[in-house]
Design an enzyme around this catalytic site. Sequence first.
Site, PDB file in Angstrom:
ATOM      1  N   ARG A  58       0.854  -1.191   0.000  1.00 54.83           N
ATOM      2  CA  ARG A  58       0.000   0.000   0.000  1.00 54.83           C
ATOM      3  C   ARG A  58       0.891   1.243   0.000  1.00 54.83           C
ATOM      4  O   ARG A  58       1.089   1.875   1.052  1.00 54.83           O
ATOM      5  CB  ARG A  58      -0.932  -0.013   1.202  1.00 54.83           C
ATOM      6  N   ASP A  83       2.321   4.917  -0.209  1.00 60.61           N
ATOM      7  CA  ASP A  83       1.744   6.185   0.230  1.00 60.61           C
ATOM      8  C   ASP A  83       1.630   7.165  -0.926  1.00 60.61           C
ATOM      9  O   ASP A  83       2.168   6.950  -2.011  1.00 60.61           O
ATOM     10  CB  ASP A  83       2.625   6.811   1.322  1.00 60.61           C
ATOM     11  N   ARG A 116      11.011   5.833   5.192  1.00 61.93           N
ATOM     12  CA  ARG A 116      11.217   7.286   5.179  1.00 61.93           C
ATOM     13  C   ARG A 116      11.732   7.797   6.525  1.00 61.93           C
ATOM     14  O   ARG A 116      12.540   8.737   6.575  1.00 61.93           O
ATOM     15  CB  ARG A 116       9.920   7.982   4.785  1.00 61.93           C
TER      16      ARG A 116
END
Length: 252
Positions: free
Chosen positions: A50, A52, A197
């Site tokens: 999934r 972002d 991240r």
Amino acid sequence: MRNLRLLLEYDGSGYAGWQVQPNRPTVQGMLEAALRRLTGAPVRVRGAARTDAGVHAVGQVVNFETESPHPCGTFRRALNALLPRDIVVREVTEVPPAFDARRSATGKTYRYTLLVRADPSPLHRHWSLHVASPLDVPAMAKAAEALLGRHDFSAFRSSSCEAPHPVRTVWEARFLEEPPFWHFVISAEAFLQHMVRSIVGTLLDVGRAKRSPEEVATILASRERARAGPTAPPHALCLERVHYEGRARDPA
């Protein structure tokens, strides 16, 4: 009923991520709309990751069931004609009924790209993070070694992450040089929300001499998100590959 597997490549710049959201453009939404036009029936696809908003992919894997008799080659050509130019179906194959793009996966590989030079690039601004000052990449690489193995990654987890547990196994965390770019490549059995991240933001602190390489291990052991660095922007992150063999699957 057939089970078809797609390999997707997409530029995530114009999308609110992979997963369908009300009144917002998503990769899943675009793909399902194209499949409905092609097959004449509603289709729900399952994605391995999934991604972002703003995150790209060259190796996203999805699967779906259909009664359509179209050959795999027809599916690929027709979908690429129906989809916008920033989403491409690279492969279509028929797979056993038990195959599930997410649940069958044994791991994923992501790449985060840094453009390290004085001037930004208008050509690469959508898929790399511009860093104007030099970085101590050897120190960043040394710090990344602390990530290898099985750990609790709570320190690099988003507060909105819904994963049932924060323990993950990382088997690759390294930097590849392609002047003026540096690519951080990380592979794991699964990832927490914003995990890559958050790691990159912390490693950038190391590269800018704001932290020592040894501090990353301390941050990891603390399990405290507040001790890690900022979350790096999404546009330089790319899903490189989904693994389906060779690594033990995350128990969650």
